[in-house]
Motif scaffolding. Sequence first.
Motif, short mmCIF file in Angstrom:
data_model
loop_
_atom_site.label_atom_id
_atom_site.label_comp_id
_atom_site.label_asym_id
_atom_site.label_seq_id
_atom_site.Cartn_x
_atom_site.Cartn_y
_atom_site.Cartn_z
N PHE A 80 0.96 -1.17 -0.17
CA PHE A 80 -0.05 -0.13 -0.18
C PHE A 80 1.04 1.10 -0.12
N CYS A 121 -6.42 0.53 -5.59
CA CYS A 121 -7.45 1.59 -5.23
C CYS A 121 -7.16 2.91 -5.19
N GLU A 124 -6.30 5.95 -0.96
CA GLU A 124 -5.18 6.73 -0.30
C GLU A 124 -4.67 7.75 -1.07
N CYS A 131 -12.76 5.86 -2.69
CA CYS A 131 -12.05 4.78 -3.70
C CYS A 131 -12.41 5.05 -5.13
N TYR A 193 -10.43 -8.33 -4.63
CA TYR A 193 -11.12 -8.27 -3.21
C TYR A 193 -12.43 -8.37 -3.78
N PHE A 205 -6.63 0.88 9.90
CA PHE A 205 -6.13 0.96 8.57
C PHE A 205 -6.06 2.22 7.79
N ARG A 206 -7.37 2.82 8.28
CA ARG A 206 -7.50 3.98 7.77
C ARG A 206 -6.78 5.20 8.27
N ARG A 218 -18.56 4.13 2.86
CA ARG A 218 -18.14 3.28 1.93
C ARG A 218 -19.23 2.34 1.47
N TYR A 272 -8.54 -11.88 4.05
CA TYR A 272 -7.83 -10.59 4.51
C TYR A 272 -8.19 -10.55 6.14
C1 PBG Z 1 -8.56 0.45 0.50
C2 PBG Z 1 -8.28 -0.88 1.47
C3 PBG Z 1 -8.99 -1.02 2.67
C4 PBG Z 1 -8.44 -2.13 3.42
C5 PBG Z 1 -7.59 -2.85 2.34
N1 PBG Z 1 -7.58 -2.09 1.30
C6 PBG Z 1 -9.58 0.08 3.74
C7 PBG Z 1 -10.98 0.33 3.02
O1 PBG Z 1 -11.53 -0.20 2.27
O2 PBG Z 1 -11.52 1.26 3.81
C8 PBG Z 1 -8.39 -2.71 4.69
C9 PBG Z 1 -7.25 -3.29 5.23
C10 PBG Z 1 -7.42 -3.46 6.79
O3 PBG Z 1 -8.18 -2.96 7.65
O4 PBG Z 1 -6.05 -4.05 7.24
N2 PBG Z 1 -9.57 0.32 -0.19
#
Ligand code: PBG
Length: 326
Positions: A80, A121, A124, A131, A193, A205-206, A218, A272
């Motif tokens: 990432f 994606c 970020e 996204c 995914y 993660f965010r 989302r 995941y």
């Molecule tokens: C990006 C993405 C996310 C995660 C993986 N790719 C976050 C989201 O969708 O908000 C989450 C991974 C994690 O929580 O470890 N879209």
Amino acid sequence: MKAELVKRPRRLRLNQNIRDMVRETSLDVKDLIYPYFVVEGENVKEEIEAMPKVFHFSIDKLVKDVKETYELGIPAILLFGIPSSKDEVGSQAYASSGIVQRAVRAIKEAIPSMIVITDVCLCEYTSHGHCGVVENGYVDNDKTLELIAKTALSHVKAGADMVAPSDMMDGRVGCIRQILDSEGYVTVPIMAYSAKYASGFYGPFREAAQSAPQFGDRRSYQMDPANSDEALRAIALDIEEGADIVMVKPALAYLDIIRRAKDSFKVPLATYNVSGEYSMIKAAALKGWLDEKVVALESLTSMKRAGADMIITYFAKDAAKWLTTR
Ligand code: PBG
């Protein structure tokens, strides 16, 4: 009375050797994929607050750490990127000199056999944290597709071995397959995914990816946690569009989905084990409320037992050590 006890399941639990003989599920280092967050700068290795022992790495430090991961026997990483600048259309996501593109080149040069999977994606990279491309407050599917496909292509051009679209736009797998094939990258697989839920477990993660949506949530593209049949439809669509590996995400609260997916589709299945699932165990362990090693290995084994062939997990490095020293 005792003589009637012919069936004694405890016979097969007598000692470790016997238990190993009848063990139905095995967890192996080869099943694990380790996620990394790469940032701009040099000599950066900063711990992410809500994810103890997970770091933001600059490229130089990242390469060193990936070497360690490779030496532990972990076959693949998921990358990432956190760019230094964001805009409305996430243009750093598909810039050839973007953070992920440079990181991929550096890793592949230093550790060519490490399988580098890139997360595809825009969240970020966009100033609003969604996204995709936002029009009138709604994430526009078809405008986003073009950018997602461009992003995947730029990762592959940089040397990524596999791309993993996590945006949840309709049709993205097909679009990525098409652009990769038209550019001659017919051998690069897509890990989709496929059943990605709108989950509260992505909270840490965010923070790590600095990708929290600036407005709304989302739920207009990620799945409703209440749905199960929908996951099977989503996975079927991705397979039809050319996904080589499909994914269920998160893992622990969705073990039933993993099992249904494994029973329904005979394709490699990833799950995941997301940030919140990691943080919960870490936090409880720090408080002395849970035994981290026991609980983490139990969770990962459960994901395999549910039907996952591979697990993306922040525990990968620790698990690799635990598994080889048991
Ligand atoms: C990006 C993405 C996310 C995660 C993986 N790719 C976050 C989201 O969708 O908000 C989450 C991974 C994690 O929580 O470890 N879209």
